[in-house]
Design an enzyme around this catalytic site. Structure first.
Site, PDB file in Angstrom:
ATOM      1  N   ILE A 208       0.943  -1.157   0.012  1.00 14.36           N
ATOM      2  CA  ILE A 208      -0.258   0.185   0.247  1.00 14.36           C
ATOM      3  C   ILE A 208       0.870   1.251  -0.056  1.00 14.36           C
ATOM      4  O   ILE A 208       0.666   2.098  -0.694  1.00 14.36           O
ATOM      5  CB  ILE A 208      -1.002  -0.109   1.110  1.00 14.36           C
ATOM      6  CG1 ILE A 208      -1.931  -1.352   1.162  1.00 14.36           C
ATOM      7  CG2 ILE A 208      -1.721   1.575   1.328  1.00 14.36           C
ATOM      8  CD1 ILE A 208      -2.669  -1.491   2.283  1.00 14.36           C
TER       9      ILE A 208
ATOM     10  N   ARG B  39      -4.194   0.518  10.711  1.00 14.13           N
ATOM     11  CA  ARG B  39      -4.989  -0.593  11.930  1.00 14.13           C
ATOM     12  C   ARG B  39      -5.193   0.673  13.174  1.00 14.13           C
ATOM     13  O   ARG B  39      -4.137   1.251  13.407  1.00 14.13           O
ATOM     14  CB  ARG B  39      -4.498  -1.564  12.631  1.00 14.13           C
ATOM     15  CG  ARG B  39      -4.405  -2.682  11.555  1.00 14.13           C
ATOM     16  CD  ARG B  39      -5.760  -3.310  11.629  1.00 14.13           C
ATOM     17  NE  ARG B  39      -6.227  -4.523  10.747  1.00 14.13           N
ATOM     18  CZ  ARG B  39      -6.506  -4.691   9.478  1.00 14.13           C
ATOM     19  NH1 ARG B  39      -6.872  -3.594   8.941  1.00 14.13           N
ATOM     20  NH2 ARG B  39      -6.463  -5.847   8.828  1.00 14.13           N
TER      21      ARG B  39
ATOM     22  N   ASP C 177      -9.294   6.046   9.169  1.00  8.98           N
ATOM     23  CA  ASP C 177     -10.297   4.871   8.440  1.00  8.98           C
ATOM     24  C   ASP C 177     -10.333   3.781   9.682  1.00  8.98           C
ATOM     25  O   ASP C 177     -11.237   3.022   9.492  1.00  8.98           O
ATOM     26  CB  ASP C 177      -9.647   4.454   7.410  1.00  8.98           C
ATOM     27  CG  ASP C 177     -10.428   3.364   6.671  1.00  8.98           C
ATOM     28  OD1 ASP C 177     -11.708   3.569   6.365  1.00  8.98           O
ATOM     29  OD2 ASP C 177     -10.183   2.424   6.106  1.00  8.98           O
TER      30      ASP C 177
ATOM     31  N   GLU D 170     -13.792  -1.200  17.039  1.00  6.43           N
ATOM     32  CA  GLU D 170     -14.586  -1.032  15.953  1.00  6.43           C
ATOM     33  C   GLU D 170     -16.062  -1.824  15.830  1.00  6.43           C
ATOM     34  O   GLU D 170     -15.914  -2.802  16.141  1.00  6.43           O
ATOM     35  CB  GLU D 170     -14.001  -1.443  14.501  1.00  6.43           C
ATOM     36  CG  GLU D 170     -12.804  -0.579  14.471  1.00  6.43           C
ATOM     37  CD  GLU D 170     -12.030  -0.712  13.007  1.00  6.43           C
ATOM     38  OE1 GLU D 170     -12.550  -1.735  12.307  1.00  6.43           O
ATOM     39  OE2 GLU D 170     -11.091  -0.038  12.795  1.00  6.43           O
TER      40      GLU D 170
ATOM     41  N   HIS E 137     -13.778   2.110   8.514  1.00  2.55           N
ATOM     42  CA  HIS E 137     -12.759   1.103   8.030  1.00  2.55           C
ATOM     43  C   HIS E 137     -13.154   0.361   6.453  1.00  2.55           C
ATOM     44  O   HIS E 137     -13.464  -0.785   6.250  1.00  2.55           O
ATOM     45  CB  HIS E 137     -12.844   0.043   9.063  1.00  2.55           C
ATOM     46  CG  HIS E 137     -11.533  -0.871   8.670  1.00  2.55           C
ATOM     47  ND1 HIS E 137     -11.086  -1.677   9.675  1.00  2.55           N
ATOM     48  CD2 HIS E 137     -10.886  -1.388   7.789  1.00  2.55           C
ATOM     49  CE1 HIS E 137     -10.112  -2.445   9.325  1.00  2.55           C
ATOM     50  NE2 HIS E 137      -9.947  -2.118   8.008  1.00  2.55           N
TER      51      HIS E 137
HETATM   52  P1  NAD Z   1       2.978  -4.943   3.685  1.00  7.20           P
HETATM   53  O1  NAD Z   1       3.011  -5.971   4.646  1.00  7.20           O
HETATM   54  O2  NAD Z   1       2.901  -5.246   2.101  1.00  7.20           O
HETATM   55  O3  NAD Z   1       3.789  -3.527   4.183  1.00  7.20           O
HETATM   56  C1  NAD Z   1       4.029  -3.416   5.304  1.00  7.20           C
HETATM   57  C2  NAD Z   1       5.312  -2.830   5.172  1.00  7.20           C
HETATM   58  O4  NAD Z   1       5.586  -2.156   6.607  1.00  7.20           O
HETATM   59  C3  NAD Z   1       6.345  -3.645   5.319  1.00  7.20           C
HETATM   60  O5  NAD Z   1       7.054  -2.984   4.007  1.00  7.20           O
HETATM   61  C4  NAD Z   1       7.374  -3.570   6.572  1.00  7.20           C
HETATM   62  O6  NAD Z   1       8.791  -3.638   6.000  1.00  7.20           O
HETATM   63  C5  NAD Z   1       6.956  -2.384   6.976  1.00  7.20           C
HETATM   64  N1  NAD Z   1       7.147  -2.341   8.488  1.00  7.20           N
HETATM   65  C6  NAD Z   1       6.736  -3.428   9.288  1.00  7.20           C
HETATM   66  N2  NAD Z   1       6.949  -3.164  10.653  1.00  7.20           N
HETATM   67  C7  NAD Z   1       7.565  -1.693  10.712  1.00  7.20           C
HETATM   68  C8  NAD Z   1       8.155  -0.734  11.480  1.00  7.20           C
HETATM   69  N3  NAD Z   1       8.249  -1.246  13.068  1.00  7.20           N
HETATM   70  N4  NAD Z   1       8.404   0.270  11.165  1.00  7.20           N
HETATM   71  C9  NAD Z   1       8.493   0.639   9.778  1.00  7.20           C
HETATM   72  N5  NAD Z   1       8.147  -0.197   8.881  1.00  7.20           N
HETATM   73  C10 NAD Z   1       7.441  -1.338   9.423  1.00  7.20           C
HETATM   74  O7  NAD Z   1       1.258  -4.529   3.996  1.00  7.20           O
HETATM   75  P2  NAD Z   1       0.190  -3.664   2.979  1.00  7.20           P
HETATM   76  O8  NAD Z   1      -0.462  -4.481   1.988  1.00  7.20           O
HETATM   77  O9  NAD Z   1       1.117  -2.387   2.671  1.00  7.20           O
HETATM   78  O10 NAD Z   1      -0.716  -3.181   4.171  1.00  7.20           O
HETATM   79  C11 NAD Z   1      -0.306  -2.597   5.487  1.00  7.20           C
HETATM   80  C12 NAD Z   1      -1.357  -2.581   6.417  1.00  7.20           C
HETATM   81  O11 NAD Z   1      -2.529  -2.038   6.089  1.00  7.20           O
HETATM   82  C13 NAD Z   1      -1.983  -3.905   6.810  1.00  7.20           C
HETATM   83  O12 NAD Z   1      -1.151  -4.779   7.780  1.00  7.20           O
HETATM   84  C14 NAD Z   1      -3.102  -3.696   7.182  1.00  7.20           C
HETATM   85  O13 NAD Z   1      -3.313  -3.770   8.721  1.00  7.20           O
HETATM   86  C15 NAD Z   1      -3.706  -2.396   6.791  1.00  7.20           C
HETATM   87  N6  NAD Z   1      -4.744  -2.488   5.875  1.00  7.20           N
HETATM   88  C16 NAD Z   1      -5.877  -1.733   6.147  1.00  7.20           C
HETATM   89  C17 NAD Z   1      -6.834  -1.658   5.087  1.00  7.20           C
HETATM   90  C18 NAD Z   1      -8.114  -0.694   5.455  1.00  7.20           C
HETATM   91  O14 NAD Z   1      -9.107  -1.123   4.937  1.00  7.20           O
HETATM   92  N7  NAD Z   1      -7.998   0.320   6.208  1.00  7.20           N
HETATM   93  C19 NAD Z   1      -6.809  -2.425   4.170  1.00  7.20           C
HETATM   94  C20 NAD Z   1      -5.718  -2.955   3.731  1.00  7.20           C
HETATM   95  C21 NAD Z   1      -4.740  -3.129   4.691  1.00  7.20           C
END
Ligand code: NAD
Length: 320
Positions: free
Chosen positions: A151, A231, A255, A260, A279
């Site tokens: 994302i 989250r 969001d 929730e 969300h």
């Molecule tokens: P992803 O696993 O592709 O990317 C997460 C990134 O965070 C990774 O590159 C990782 O290296 C980095 N990371 C992990 N811990 C870290 C820290 N302590 N400090 C800095 N960087 C760190 O995940 P994604 O697909 O990009 O999704 C991210 C999050 O978004 C998901 O875990 C999910 O909880 C949330 N999400 C929310 C919605 C929504 O509807 N609002 C939808 C999809 C995902």
């Protein structure tokens, strides 16, 4: 084989499961006792956002895979799955674009004062159009992205398209990869101090809980806008409320919430410098269709045709 669907999903995935002769059990009562009963003999669970902890999972006698409709999996007891060699899959290709577009909506809504502009016209106050507060451009502004995964990268692409300067904090990534994407790697505190916009894209875990709390908010500029679509709990809600009500930062878009839906008297509801969405960043029509299909395919391929499974989707492969 029996597949439990926990929550409502787009019909596309259910059709796929039926075409492949898997039996579907649609579960709508998430009370623990009911879940223990309904999930006892299922082979797979397609899971939206309800919690599945050990007290429920230990009753699942036939469970082989949990397939998350989405990418976050903080609502599942992963240790239990690993110990019991139950697979956990996510829909890694489905929702990044939808969430990234949601982030852009937050940025644009909050900087273009859309709600107030609409009220001016409808209230007969058209001539006050030059008097809008905090009405500005994204052009040349500095954005800090925390978490440069699926994302975070999609958000970066869109913001570079708006000619923003994009800084990235992700200590788990090689800084060359960040630079190749046209972004600038930066340490957390430095990024917070220079950013006009901060957008959070981290998984929720013990390290990221309260990733933004009072000390981080104190580092931000008065004009900063903070957006969290990852989250609830990654941003400390009490500290954010305090920062917004004392105008320590300009505004926020959220969001996701610690609880929730949020309580009806949540203090955020009284603020006019925060925009809240339920969300639903990943719930565009296209995204719901993709997530439902990908989550269903994960189940079918894992159970029946491993060669077709996208291994990126299998979270706990090393434990299986
Ligand atoms: P992803 O696993 O592709 O990317 C997460 C990134 O965070 C990774 O590159 C990782 O290296 C980095 N990371 C992990 N811990 C870290 C820290 N302590 N400090 C800095 N960087 C760190 O995940 P994604 O697909 O990009 O999704 C991210 C999050 O978004 C998901 O875990 C999910 O909880 C949330 N999400 C929310 C919605 C929504 O509807 N609002 C939808 C999809 C995902």
């Amino acid at each position: 084989m029996k597949i439990a669907i926990l929550g409502t999903v787009h019909s596309k995935g259910l059709e796929f499961l039926k075409e492949n002769e898997l039996e579907i059990v649609e579960v709508t009562n998430f009370n623990n006792q009911n879940l223990q009963e309904e999930l006892k003999f299922v082979d797979a669970i397609l899971l939206r956002t309800s919690r599945l902890d050990q007290d429920i999972l230990e009753h699942c006698k036939n469970l082989k895979i949990i397939s998350r409709h989405g990418v976050g999996y903080d609502n599942v007891d992963l240790d239990f799955l690993n110990k019991n060699k139950i697979a956990l899959c996510i829909t890694s290709t489905s929702n990044a674009v939808s969430v990234a577009e949601h982030v852009m909506s937050f940025f644009l809504y909050l900087t273009k004062n859309l709600s107030l502009s609409d009220k001016l016209v409808k209230g007969g106050n058209f001539t006050q159009r030059s008097e809008l507060p905090n009405f500005f451009e994204l052009y040349k502004k500095k954005l800090l992205i925390a978490g440069f995964g699926r994302i975070g990268k999609e958000v970066a692409k869109r913001c570079l398209g708006f000619d923003m300067e994009v800084y990235v904090y992700d200590p788990f990534l090689d800084s060359d990869l960040i630079k190749k994407s046209g972004c600038i790697p930066i340490e957390k505190n430095d990024g917070l101090a220079l950013a006009d916009f901060v957008s959070i894209h981290l998984p929720l875990n013990e390290d990221t809980k309260n990733f933004i709390s009072q000390k981080e908010l104190d580092r931000m500029k008065e004009k900063t806008i903070l957006v969290n679509t990852s989250r609830g709990g990654i941003v400390n809600e009490n500290d954010l409320h305090q920062a917004l009500s004392s105008k320590k930062i300009l505004g926020a878009g959220m969001d996701v919430f610690v609880s929730e839906p949020p309580e009806p008297n949540h203090p955020f509801f009284k603020l006019d410098n925060i925009l809240l969405t339920p969300h639903n960043a990943a719930l565009t029509l296209e995204c719901r269709e993709r997530m439902s299909l990908e989550a269903s395919q994960n189940i079918f391929y894992y159970l029946k045709n491993m060669t077709k499974l996208n291994m990126e989707n299998l979270v706990n492969k090393k434990f299986l």
